[in-house]
Design an enzyme around this catalytic site. Structure first.
Site, short mmCIF file in Angstrom:
data_model
loop_
_atom_site.label_atom_id
_atom_site.label_comp_id
_atom_site.label_asym_id
_atom_site.label_seq_id
_atom_site.Cartn_x
_atom_site.Cartn_y
_atom_site.Cartn_z
N ASP A 62 0.83 -1.21 0.00
CA ASP A 62 0.00 0.00 0.00
C ASP A 62 0.87 1.25 0.00
OD1 ASP A 62 1.00 -0.40 2.55
OD2 ASP A 62 -0.94 -0.69 3.49
N ASP A 128 -7.87 -2.16 14.10
CA ASP A 128 -9.25 -2.37 13.67
C ASP A 128 -9.39 -3.58 12.73
OD1 ASP A 128 -8.06 -1.43 11.37
OD2 ASP A 128 -9.37 0.33 11.13
N HIS A 130 -7.52 -4.14 9.99
CA HIS A 130 -7.19 -3.93 8.58
C HIS A 130 -5.89 -4.65 8.22
CE1 HIS A 130 -4.93 -0.08 9.82
NE2 HIS A 130 -4.03 -0.70 9.09
N GLU A 135 -9.57 -1.09 5.13
CA GLU A 135 -10.26 -0.75 6.37
C GLU A 135 -11.56 -1.56 6.49
OE1 GLU A 135 -8.75 0.80 8.56
OE2 GLU A 135 -8.18 2.86 8.07
C1 GLP Z 1 -0.45 0.41 8.62
C2 GLP Z 1 -0.14 -0.45 7.40
C3 GLP Z 1 -0.45 -1.90 7.64
C4 GLP Z 1 0.12 -2.34 8.97
C5 GLP Z 1 -0.48 -1.53 10.08
C6 GLP Z 1 -0.02 -1.94 11.46
O1 GLP Z 1 -1.76 0.81 8.67
N1 GLP Z 1 -0.83 -0.02 6.24
O2 GLP Z 1 0.09 -2.68 6.58
O3 GLP Z 1 -0.13 -3.70 9.18
O4 GLP Z 1 -0.11 -0.18 9.85
O5 GLP Z 1 1.23 -1.37 11.72
P1 GLP Z 1 2.13 -1.74 12.96
O6 GLP Z 1 2.76 -3.03 12.65
O7 GLP Z 1 3.13 -0.61 13.03
O8 GLP Z 1 1.24 -1.79 14.15
#
Ligand code: GLP
Length: 233
Positions: A62, A128, A130, A135
Site C-alpha cells: 500500500d 481495527d 485492517h 479498512e
Molecule cells: C499500517 C499499514 C499496515 C500495517 C499496520 C499496522 O496501517 N498499512 O500494513 O499492518 O499499519 O502497523 P504496525 O505493525 O506498526 O502496528
C-alpha cells in the site's frame, strides 16, 4: 490457518519467508513496526550466508496518496530504508503521486501478475483488523484501489508524522482479493493492542467488519503472534 504463539515472532516469520527464497522468488512486503524484527532476522541470515536475496523481487501492499515518494514516511521510502535497500532487492509499490489513480491501480495489479504472483506475503494487522490499508467495510473480493483511512488508523499512524493532521486521508492499497492470491501469507502481530484484532481475525466470523478475517478463506496462512497479541484467543 496455522497459529504460532511465540516470544520470537520475528524469527518464526523469517523462517517461513526463508523457505520461499530462491532466484526468481517474489516477496510481498509490509510496512509498519510489526515486520521490523522479521527484516532484521532475514538481513542477519543473509550476512551469515544462511540465505541469499539474489534475483528476488518484491512488491509492497500500500501507499499514502499525495505523499511524494521522496517523503520519509512514504511507504516507498520506508520499505527501502527498513529492508530492500539493505537487502539489494528491487521493490515496486503503488505510486502515491499518480494522477490517474485507477490506471495506477491497474498497472500495479498487472505488474504483480507479470512477475508470476507473490510467493509469500508478509502482513501486519491494524488495531481495527485492517490488512494493507483495507479498512473495515472493504469488499472481501476487492482489488488494488483507493481507500479512505478511518480516524482510528490515522491516529495509530500519527506517531510516524508530526501530528495526526499530517497523516494522509487517502491511500492506494492492494485489495483483499489481491492479497488472497499470494501463495503463502505470513501475518505478524505483537503487543496487547492487537489482541482483539487477532482474535476477530482468527476466531471471529469471516466479515468485512474485520478485513483480516478473510484470511480464514486462504489455504496457507501462518499467523505468528506473541503472547500479548494472543491474549484473546
Ligand atoms: C499500517 C499499514 C499496515 C500495517 C499496520 C499496522 O496501517 N498499512 O500494513 O499492518 O499499519 O502497523 P504496525 O505493525 O506498526 O502496528
Amino acid at each position: 490457518m496455522e497459529v504460532v504463539v511465540t516470544t520470537s515472532p520475528g524469527e518464526v516469520a523469517a523462517d517461513a519467508i526463508a523457505g520461499h527464497l530462491r532466484p526468481g522468488a517474489v516477496l510481498g512486503l509490509a510496512t509498519g513496526s510489526s515486520p521490523l524484527p522479521v527484516y532484521t532476522s532475514l538481513l542477519r541470515r543473509r550476512d551469515t550466508g544462511e540465505l541469499s536475496f539474489d534475483s528476488v523481487r518484491a512488491f509492497t501492499l500500500d501507499e499514502y496518496l499525495g505523499l511524494p515518494r521522496s517523503h520519509p514516511q512514504s511507504y516507498h521510502s520506508v520499505i527501502r530504508r527498513d529492508f530492500t535497500d539493505q537487502a539489494g532487492i528491487e521493490v515496486d509499490g503503488p505510486d502515491g503521486e499518480a494522477t490517474d489513480v485507477p490506471a495506477e491501480a491497474a498497472r500495479y495489479e498487472a505488474a504483480i501478475a507479470a512477475a508470476g504472483g507473490i510467493d509469500v506475503q508478509l502482513l501486519g494487522i491494524g488495531t481495527d483488523g485492517h490488512i494493507g490499508f483495507n479498512e473495515p467495510g472493504s469488499s472481501l473480493a476487492s482489488r488494488t484501489r483507493t481507500k479512505t483511512l478511518t480516524p482510528r488508523t490515522r491516529e495509530d499512524n500519527a506517531r510516524f508524522f508530526g501530528s495526526v493532521d499530517e497523516v494522509p486521508i487517502h491511500v492506494l492499497t492492494q485489495g483483499l482479493g489481491t492479497i488472497l492470491e499470494a501463495r503463502h501469507v505470513v501475518l505478524v502481530a505483537t503487543g496487547p493492542a492487537k489482541a482483539a484484532a487477532v482474535a476477530a481475525a482468527v476466531e471471529g466470523p469471516v466479515s468485512a467488519y474485520c478485513p483480516a478475517s478473510v484470511l480464514q478463506l486462504h489455504p496457507h496462512v501462518t499467523c505468528v503472534v506473541d503472547p500479548d497479541a494472543a491474549a484473546d484467543l
